[in-house]
Design a protein around this motif. Structure first.
Motif, PDB file in Angstrom:
ATOM      1  N   LEU A  72      10.449   2.693 -15.785  1.00 43.24           N
ATOM      2  CA  LEU A  72       8.917   3.139 -15.490  1.00 43.24           C
ATOM      3  C   LEU A  72       8.543   3.306 -14.020  1.00 43.24           C
ATOM      4  CD1 LEU A  72       6.940   0.668 -17.930  1.00 43.24           C
ATOM      5  CD2 LEU A  72       7.379   3.226 -18.124  1.00 43.24           C
ATOM      6  N   PHE A  73       9.544   2.729 -13.328  1.00 43.07           N
ATOM      7  CA  PHE A  73       9.231   2.761 -11.711  1.00 43.07           C
ATOM      8  C   PHE A  73       9.896   3.636 -11.097  1.00 43.07           C
ATOM      9  CE2 PHE A  73       6.886  -0.973 -13.001  1.00 43.07           C
ATOM     10  CZ  PHE A  73       6.808  -1.942 -12.187  1.00 43.07           C
ATOM     11  N   ASP A  74       9.414   3.884  -9.718  1.00 40.12           N
ATOM     12  CA  ASP A  74      10.098   5.074  -9.034  1.00 40.12           C
ATOM     13  C   ASP A  74      11.514   4.249  -8.212  1.00 40.12           C
ATOM     14  OD1 ASP A  74       7.625   6.386  -9.749  1.00 40.12           O
ATOM     15  OD2 ASP A  74       7.013   5.449  -7.673  1.00 40.12           O
ATOM     16  N   PRO A  75      12.704   4.815  -8.766  1.00 41.88           N
ATOM     17  CA  PRO A  75      13.780   4.274  -7.844  1.00 41.88           C
ATOM     18  C   PRO A  75      13.868   4.591  -6.542  1.00 41.88           C
ATOM     19  CG  PRO A  75      14.602   5.957  -9.364  1.00 41.88           C
ATOM     20  CD  PRO A  75      13.145   5.871  -9.750  1.00 41.88           C
ATOM     21  N   THR A  77       0.685  -1.205  -0.061  1.00 40.61           N
ATOM     22  CA  THR A  77       0.058  -0.012  -0.047  1.00 40.61           C
ATOM     23  C   THR A  77       0.906   1.329   0.017  1.00 40.61           C
ATOM     24  OG1 THR A  77      -0.063  -0.107   2.348  1.00 40.61           O
ATOM     25  CG2 THR A  77      -2.173  -1.193   0.925  1.00 40.61           C
ATOM     26  N   GLY A  78       0.305   2.176  -0.478  1.00 47.08           N
ATOM     27  CA  GLY A  78       0.980   3.557  -0.886  1.00 47.08           C
ATOM     28  C   GLY A  78       1.024   3.913  -2.207  1.00 47.08           C
ATOM     29  N   GLY A  79       1.118   5.265  -2.591  1.00 41.47           N
ATOM     30  CA  GLY A  79       0.874   5.824  -3.797  1.00 41.47           C
ATOM     31  C   GLY A  79      -0.393   5.554  -4.358  1.00 41.47           C
ATOM     32  N   PHE A  80      -0.437   4.935  -5.487  1.00 41.48           N
ATOM     33  CA  PHE A  80      -1.776   4.597  -6.190  1.00 41.48           C
ATOM     34  C   PHE A  80      -2.274   3.453  -5.579  1.00 41.48           C
ATOM     35  CE2 PHE A  80       0.489   1.449  -8.360  1.00 41.48           C
ATOM     36  CZ  PHE A  80      -0.472   0.625  -8.879  1.00 41.48           C
ATOM     37  N   VAL A  81      -1.974   2.786  -4.770  1.00 42.63           N
ATOM     38  CA  VAL A  81      -2.611   1.709  -3.994  1.00 42.63           C
ATOM     39  C   VAL A  81      -2.905   2.257  -2.592  1.00 42.63           C
ATOM     40  CG1 VAL A  81      -2.431  -0.771  -3.161  1.00 42.63           C
ATOM     41  CG2 VAL A  81      -1.096  -0.137  -5.311  1.00 42.63           C
ATOM     42  N   ARG A 112       9.447   1.623  -6.475  1.00 43.97           N
ATOM     43  CA  ARG A 112       8.084   1.743  -5.990  1.00 43.97           C
ATOM     44  C   ARG A 112       7.560   1.921  -7.654  1.00 43.97           C
ATOM     45  NH1 ARG A 112       6.412   3.691  -1.018  1.00 43.97           N
ATOM     46  NH2 ARG A 112       7.747   3.393   0.426  1.00 43.97           N
ATOM     47  N   LEU A 113       6.191   1.715  -7.600  1.00 43.11           N
ATOM     48  CA  LEU A 113       5.450   1.938  -8.965  1.00 43.11           C
ATOM     49  C   LEU A 113       4.354   3.056  -8.619  1.00 43.11           C
ATOM     50  CD1 LEU A 113       4.780   1.397 -11.687  1.00 43.11           C
ATOM     51  CD2 LEU A 113       3.301  -0.386 -11.035  1.00 43.11           C
ATOM     52  N   ALA A 114       4.713   4.333  -9.036  1.00 40.51           N
ATOM     53  CA  ALA A 114       3.785   5.274  -8.912  1.00 40.51           C
ATOM     54  C   ALA A 114       3.593   5.366  -7.299  1.00 40.51           C
ATOM     55  CB  ALA A 114       2.277   5.205  -9.506  1.00 40.51           C
ATOM     56  N   GLY A 115       4.558   5.302  -6.554  1.00 37.99           N
ATOM     57  CA  GLY A 115       4.635   5.495  -5.057  1.00 37.99           C
ATOM     58  C   GLY A 115       4.164   4.099  -4.324  1.00 37.99           C
ATOM     59  N   GLY A 175      18.886  -8.012 -11.495  1.00 38.69           N
ATOM     60  CA  GLY A 175      17.854  -6.924 -11.189  1.00 38.69           C
ATOM     61  C   GLY A 175      18.372  -5.589 -10.234  1.00 38.69           C
ATOM     62  N   PRO A 176      17.308  -4.905  -9.830  1.00 37.00           N
ATOM     63  CA  PRO A 176      17.895  -3.843  -9.022  1.00 37.00           C
ATOM     64  C   PRO A 176      18.328  -4.241  -7.469  1.00 37.00           C
ATOM     65  CG  PRO A 176      15.846  -3.206 -10.042  1.00 37.00           C
ATOM     66  CD  PRO A 176      16.109  -4.643 -10.394  1.00 37.00           C
TER      67      PRO A 176
END
Length: 430
Positions: A157-160, A37-41, A361-364, A355-356
């Protein structure tokens, strides 16, 4: 990764990947994940698709390949730039029942092609995949990107959260330019001819449930490991994380051979992609090495040492040789597609992508886990894919659920990974 400009022809290797996408063989890379949860969720786990689409609309401007679709027929496809309809590309699907439901959805999606009249990707939001938050599934066609390139797309696309570049120890090395003297050219020609002959006529795998016509019923199982512990144990015997993964995969094969009443072979060849130096015009830069899994050794650590010795030189040769000869253009891919349905050179596919190192984060919304799912091609009925992410090695087993007991494979593979991490286990896994 810089793509070809709109209006230009696809690079030959990208065109080859279009050839390999057809009924019964969907050539689409899939990455599943869980968002907190967070951002757009929202706090109730409900995603705000309007907010997500608004964020992605801005970021897609920096990822040209997500604005391209392939137009044409045969060997003459060109990239055409279009504005993605995010109402189609980013959408909510039916709820699933927990992680097992997300695995089932991934299996189902591996038989569903991406529409080729749009840019070749989609991002699906999956309610119910976790107790809190929401699941996600990103699908990208292999004509657009290989595994390493998909990781690059995700990072755009994602928020680092801080430095999310691949860890230096896991980053594919850059190989110096090949020598152009006559000896080196002839040497690569000889190896290339051997690889062509092996692909066409190799008979290293006997009759087994791992090879044959695939059903439309696919299964996926997720398996995780602690990356630091696994890497430390591997390095202590001169091996890599990829070698440790291969040793654990060998445990999976041993378990299924035994469960099916088949003889366990001393060596089992599998195909392992090897990242090549990045070039600008293509989304695919992958060589391949043939690795003989030492199934005759029941000890995962013993296998680890054997694999390290095998892959150390095989990786160098694979990078020097470059893309598999049949995948250097659409004509070769058509030949490969024909002959591969009766091949007995390899019993499976195993791929591992760095990978990272830190959470995204994806849109927060925090990305708490990511699992890649490998494509099944030719007559192969099982493949394993792995990606390192934020201190974990996230793996998936993709299998033909009508013929292969994938749960047996995944359970034994997970036990072997735990053993190689140094976690307590009930005895030594085979």
């Amino acid at each position: 990764m810089t793509p070809s400009a709109a209006g230009e022809r696809l690079a030959p290797v990208d065109e080859a990947n279009l050839v390999l996408d057809h009924a019964g063989q969907v050539n689409v890379f899939l990455a599943a994940g869980v968002l907190g949860t967070g951002g757009f969720v929202g706090a109730d786990g409900v995603p705000d698709l309007t907010a997500l689409r608004a964020t992605l609309a801005e970021r897609i401007t920096a990822v040209p390949r997500l604005r391209l679709r392939a137009e044409g027929t045969g060997r003459r496809h060109r990239w055409v730039e279009v504005r993605p309809e995010l109402g189609h590309h980013v959408r909510l699907v039916d709820a699933v029942a927990g992680p097992a439901g997300l695995e089932r959805l991934c299996g189902d999606l591996m038989t569903v092609p991406l529409p080729q009249d749009r840019p070749l990707w989609e991002l699906l939001l999956v309610p119910g995949a976790s107790a809190s938050g929401v699941g996600m599934v990103l699908r990208v066609h292999h004509a657009l990107a290989d595994g390493v390139a998909v990781v690059a797309i995700v990072q755009q696309l994602f928020d680092p959260d801080g430095d999310s570049a691949p860890a230096a120890s896991r980053r594919p090395p850059v190989v110096a330019g090949h020598r152009r003297d006559v000896r080196s050219v002839l040497g690569r020609g000889v190896v290339g001819w051997r690889r062509i002959r092996m692909t066409l006529a190799g008979r290293e795998v006997g009759p087994t449930l791992f090879l044959g016509e695939r059903s439309a019923h696919r299964g996926v199982a997720f398996v995780d490991a602690d990356l630091a512990a696994l890497g430390a144990h591997a390095r202590s015997v001169g091996a890599t994380v990829n070698d440790a993964l291969l040793s654990a995969v060998a445990s999976g094969y041993r378990a299924v051979f035994s469960a099916a009443g088949e003889d366990v072979p001393a060596l089992l060849p599998v195909s392992v992609p090897v990242a090549l130096p990045r070039r600008e015009v293509s989304g695919n830069h992958v060589g391949v090495m043939l690795v003989h899994l030492p199934l005759g050794d029941p000890d995962p650590v013993g296998r680890l040492r054997l694999l390290a010795a095998d892959t150390r030189s095989a990786k160098v040769q694979a990078r020097q040789q470059g893309t598999l000869e049949f995948m250097r253009g659409p004509l070769g891919a058509r030949i490969l597609d024909r002959v591969a349905h009766s091949q007995h050179l390899v019993a499976g596919f195993v791929t591992d992508v760095p990978g990272p190192t830190r959470p995204l984060r994806l849109a927060g919304a925090p990305v708490t886990a990511i699992w890649p799912v490998a494509v099944l091609a030719a007559n192969v009925r099982l493949g394993v894919a792995a990606v390192s992410y934020a201190g974990r090695l996230h793996c998936s087993v993709h299998f033909d659920a009508a013929t292969v007991p994938g749960a047996v494979f995944a359970r034994s593979m997970g036990e072997a990974l735990a053993y190689l991490e140094g976690r307590p286990a009930a005895g030594r896994p085979g």
